[in-house]
Scaffold this motif. Structure first.
Motif, PDB file in Angstrom:
ATOM      1  N   GLY A  16      17.618  -6.513 -27.105  1.00  0.00           N
ATOM      2  CA  GLY A  16      16.394  -5.972 -26.529  1.00  0.00           C
ATOM      3  C   GLY A  16      15.176  -6.854 -26.702  1.00  0.00           C
ATOM      4  O   GLY A  16      14.131  -6.604 -26.087  1.00  0.00           O
ATOM      5  N   ASP A  17      15.289  -7.894 -27.520  1.00  0.00           N
ATOM      6  CA  ASP A  17      14.173  -8.819 -27.714  1.00  0.00           C
ATOM      7  C   ASP A  17      14.004  -9.721 -26.493  1.00  0.00           C
ATOM      8  O   ASP A  17      14.983 -10.077 -25.823  1.00  0.00           O
ATOM      9  N   TYR A  18      12.766 -10.102 -26.204  1.00  0.00           N
ATOM     10  CA  TYR A  18      12.521 -11.194 -25.276  1.00  0.00           C
ATOM     11  C   TYR A  18      12.593 -12.489 -26.071  1.00  0.00           C
ATOM     12  O   TYR A  18      12.013 -12.598 -27.154  1.00  0.00           O
ATOM     13  N   ILE A  19      13.316 -13.453 -25.552  1.00  0.00           N
ATOM     14  CA  ILE A  19      13.538 -14.693 -26.289  1.00  0.00           C
ATOM     15  C   ILE A  19      12.490 -15.729 -25.894  1.00  0.00           C
ATOM     16  O   ILE A  19      12.356 -16.075 -24.714  1.00  0.00           O
ATOM     17  N   LYS A  20      11.742 -16.210 -26.869  1.00  0.00           N
ATOM     18  CA  LYS A  20      10.658 -17.146 -26.614  1.00  0.00           C
ATOM     19  C   LYS A  20      11.046 -18.595 -26.887  1.00  0.00           C
ATOM     20  O   LYS A  20      10.331 -19.518 -26.506  1.00  0.00           O
ATOM     21  N   SER A  21      12.174 -18.794 -27.579  1.00  0.00           N
ATOM     22  CA  SER A  21      12.618 -20.158 -27.870  1.00  0.00           C
ATOM     23  C   SER A  21      14.129 -20.192 -27.974  1.00  0.00           C
ATOM     24  O   SER A  21      14.763 -19.175 -28.255  1.00  0.00           O
ATOM     25  N   MET A  22      14.690 -21.366 -27.736  1.00  0.00           N
ATOM     26  CA  MET A  22      16.136 -21.546 -27.744  1.00  0.00           C
ATOM     27  C   MET A  22      16.536 -22.337 -28.987  1.00  0.00           C
ATOM     28  O   MET A  22      15.909 -23.348 -29.303  1.00  0.00           O
ATOM     29  N   PRO A  23      17.550 -21.886 -29.724  1.00  0.00           N
ATOM     30  CA  PRO A  23      17.916 -22.581 -30.958  1.00  0.00           C
ATOM     31  C   PRO A  23      18.944 -23.689 -30.744  1.00  0.00           C
ATOM     32  O   PRO A  23      19.915 -23.527 -29.997  1.00  0.00           O
ATOM     33  N   LEU A  81      20.507 -19.034 -23.661  1.00  0.00           N
ATOM     34  CA  LEU A  81      20.109 -19.840 -22.507  1.00  0.00           C
ATOM     35  C   LEU A  81      19.915 -18.967 -21.281  1.00  0.00           C
ATOM     36  O   LEU A  81      18.939 -19.099 -20.547  1.00  0.00           O
ATOM     37  N   ALA A  82      20.862 -18.064 -21.036  1.00  0.00           N
ATOM     38  CA  ALA A  82      20.803 -17.201 -19.860  1.00  0.00           C
ATOM     39  C   ALA A  82      19.563 -16.314 -19.897  1.00  0.00           C
ATOM     40  O   ALA A  82      18.887 -16.133 -18.879  1.00  0.00           O
ATOM     41  N   CYS A  83      19.256 -15.771 -21.067  1.00  0.00           N
ATOM     42  CA  CYS A  83      18.077 -14.917 -21.198  1.00  0.00           C
ATOM     43  C   CYS A  83      16.790 -15.708 -21.021  1.00  0.00           C
ATOM     44  O   CYS A  83      15.832 -15.237 -20.400  1.00  0.00           O
ATOM     45  N   CYS A  84      16.781 -16.943 -21.561  1.00  0.00           N
ATOM     46  CA  CYS A  84      15.603 -17.795 -21.423  1.00  0.00           C
ATOM     47  C   CYS A  84      15.338 -18.124 -19.950  1.00  0.00           C
ATOM     48  O   CYS A  84      14.212 -18.008 -19.456  1.00  0.00           O
ATOM     49  N   MET A  85      16.386 -18.542 -19.254  1.00  0.00           N
ATOM     50  CA  MET A  85      16.242 -18.966 -17.867  1.00  0.00           C
ATOM     51  C   MET A  85      15.858 -17.786 -16.973  1.00  0.00           C
ATOM     52  O   MET A  85      15.093 -17.938 -16.029  1.00  0.00           O
ATOM     53  N   GLY A  86      16.415 -16.614 -17.246  1.00  0.00           N
ATOM     54  CA  GLY A  86      16.143 -15.446 -16.416  1.00  0.00           C
ATOM     55  C   GLY A  86      15.016 -14.578 -16.908  1.00  0.00           C
ATOM     56  O   GLY A  86      14.679 -13.574 -16.284  1.00  0.00           O
ATOM     57  N   GLN A  87      14.404 -14.953 -18.052  1.00  0.00           N
ATOM     58  CA  GLN A  87      13.334 -14.179 -18.675  1.00  0.00           C
ATOM     59  C   GLN A  87      13.760 -12.716 -18.840  1.00  0.00           C
ATOM     60  O   GLN A  87      13.015 -11.787 -18.542  1.00  0.00           O
ATOM     61  N   LYS A  88      14.971 -12.531 -19.338  1.00  0.00           N
ATOM     62  CA  LYS A  88      15.531 -11.207 -19.550  1.00  0.00           C
ATOM     63  C   LYS A  88      15.552 -10.881 -21.044  1.00  0.00           C
ATOM     64  O   LYS A  88      15.481 -11.762 -21.885  1.00  0.00           O
ATOM     65  N   ILE A  99      13.422 -24.580 -29.554  1.00  0.00           N
ATOM     66  CA  ILE A  99      12.850 -25.199 -28.359  1.00  0.00           C
ATOM     67  C   ILE A  99      12.090 -24.140 -27.565  1.00  0.00           C
ATOM     68  O   ILE A  99      12.679 -23.115 -27.188  1.00  0.00           O
ATOM     69  N   PRO A 100      10.804 -24.340 -27.258  1.00  0.00           N
ATOM     70  CA  PRO A 100      10.058 -23.359 -26.455  1.00  0.00           C
ATOM     71  C   PRO A 100      10.727 -23.134 -25.102  1.00  0.00           C
ATOM     72  O   PRO A 100      11.171 -24.083 -24.451  1.00  0.00           O
ATOM     73  N   VAL A 101      10.797 -21.883 -24.688  1.00  0.00           N
ATOM     74  CA  VAL A 101      11.505 -21.533 -23.457  1.00  0.00           C
ATOM     75  C   VAL A 101      10.890 -22.217 -22.235  1.00  0.00           C
ATOM     76  O   VAL A 101      11.585 -22.494 -21.247  1.00  0.00           O
ATOM     77  N   GLN A 102       9.602 -22.528 -22.291  1.00  0.00           N
ATOM     78  CA  GLN A 102       8.932 -23.137 -21.149  1.00  0.00           C
ATOM     79  C   GLN A 102       9.525 -24.498 -20.783  1.00  0.00           C
ATOM     80  O   GLN A 102       9.374 -24.973 -19.650  1.00  0.00           O
TER      81      GLN A 102
END
Length: 210
Positions: free
Chosen positions: A40-47, A81-88, A105-108
C-alpha cells in the motif's frame, strides 16, 4: 559510494552512470527483520542491494503472507520497478532477511536513465526476467512439490542467501513464509531431522544436506 557500486554493478553499468548514481543516490542501512516496503505504500526510490538479503512477500485477502523470492547483492526488485514506473502503490512487502546495505535511487531517474543509458535499460529488463523466473519457480513449488519438499527447498534457499548452513528462525516464522501452520512445519522438520537432512536446535536449524 563509488567503490560499493563498482563492486556489485561495475560489470553492468558504464562509468557515467556510476558517477550519476554516486551523485544522486543515498545509502540505506537496514537491520534484520526491518521492513523496507509495506503493502500500500507509494514507492519513492528504488533499491539496489549492495550486501545482505531481502525477502519479498505477498499477502492474501486474509492477511496471510507468502514468500515470493529473495534479493541479494547485485539485485533489485522487479515489483518495485513496476510500481515506480507506473506510480502505483506497492503490492509487496520487503523485509530484511539479514542486515543489509542498499543504494536508494530516486524514482524520478527511472525513465530518464532508461533512455539515457543502455546499461541501465539492460539491467532493468534483465531484472524483470530474473524476478519473473523466480516467481514462476515459486508457483511451480506450490503447485507441484509436496510440503516437505517445499520446506527443504525453502531452508536451502535461506542458507544460500545468508551464506550460512545454520538458520536462526522459529517454526512459526517458517509457517508464515510458507503459508501453512506451525504444527505442520514442526512435524515436517522432525521428519527431515530423522532423515538426517537437518539438525534441530532451539530457534535454529542446521542444514546437513545442501
Amino acid at each position: 559510494m563509488v567503490s560499493e557500486i563498482k563492486d556489485k554493478y561495475g560489470y553492468i553499468f558504464e562509468d557515467a552512470l556510476i558517477e550519476e548514481i554516486n551523485k544522486i543516490a543515498t545509502i540505506k542501512e537496514v537491520v534484520e527483520s526491518e521492513k523496507l516496503i509495506e503493502i500500500g505504500d507509494y514507492i519513492k526510490s528504488m533499491p539496489l542491494v549492495i550486501s545482505g538479503a531481502i525477502k519479498i512477500m505477498r499477502e492474501d485477502s486474509e492477511g496471510d503472507e507468502l514468500l515470493l523470492y529473495f534479493l541479494e547483492g547485485g539485485d533489485t526488485c522487479a515489483m518495485t520497478l513496476a510500481c515506480c514506473m507506473g506510480q502505483k502503490k506497492s503490492e509487496i512487502r520487503a523485509v530484511a532477511e539479514t542486515d543489509a546495505t542498499l543504494i536508494m535511487i530516486p524514482v524520478q531517474k527511472m525513465e530518464e536513465w532508461m533512455a539515457k543509458y543502455s546499461s541501465w535499460r539492460s539491467f532493468v529488463l534483465e531484472s524483470y526476467q530474473n524476478r519473473l523466473n523466480e516467481m514462476l519457480e515459486a508457483i511451480d513449488t506450490i503447485a507441484f512439490l509436496k510440503m516437505d519438499q517445499r520446506l527443504l527447498k525453502y531452508l536451502r534457499d535461506k542458507a544460500m542467501v545468508t551464506r550460512d548452513d545454520v538458520i536462526s528462525t522459529t517454526h512459526q516464522e517458517i509457517a508464515y513464509d510458507l503459508h501453512t501452520s506451525r504444527v505442520v512445519v514442526s512435524r515436517l522438520l522432525k521428519a527431515l531431522e530423522n532423515d538426517g537432512k537437518i539438525s534441530l536446535n532451539r530457534n535454529s536449524i542446521k542444514i546437513n544436506d545442501l
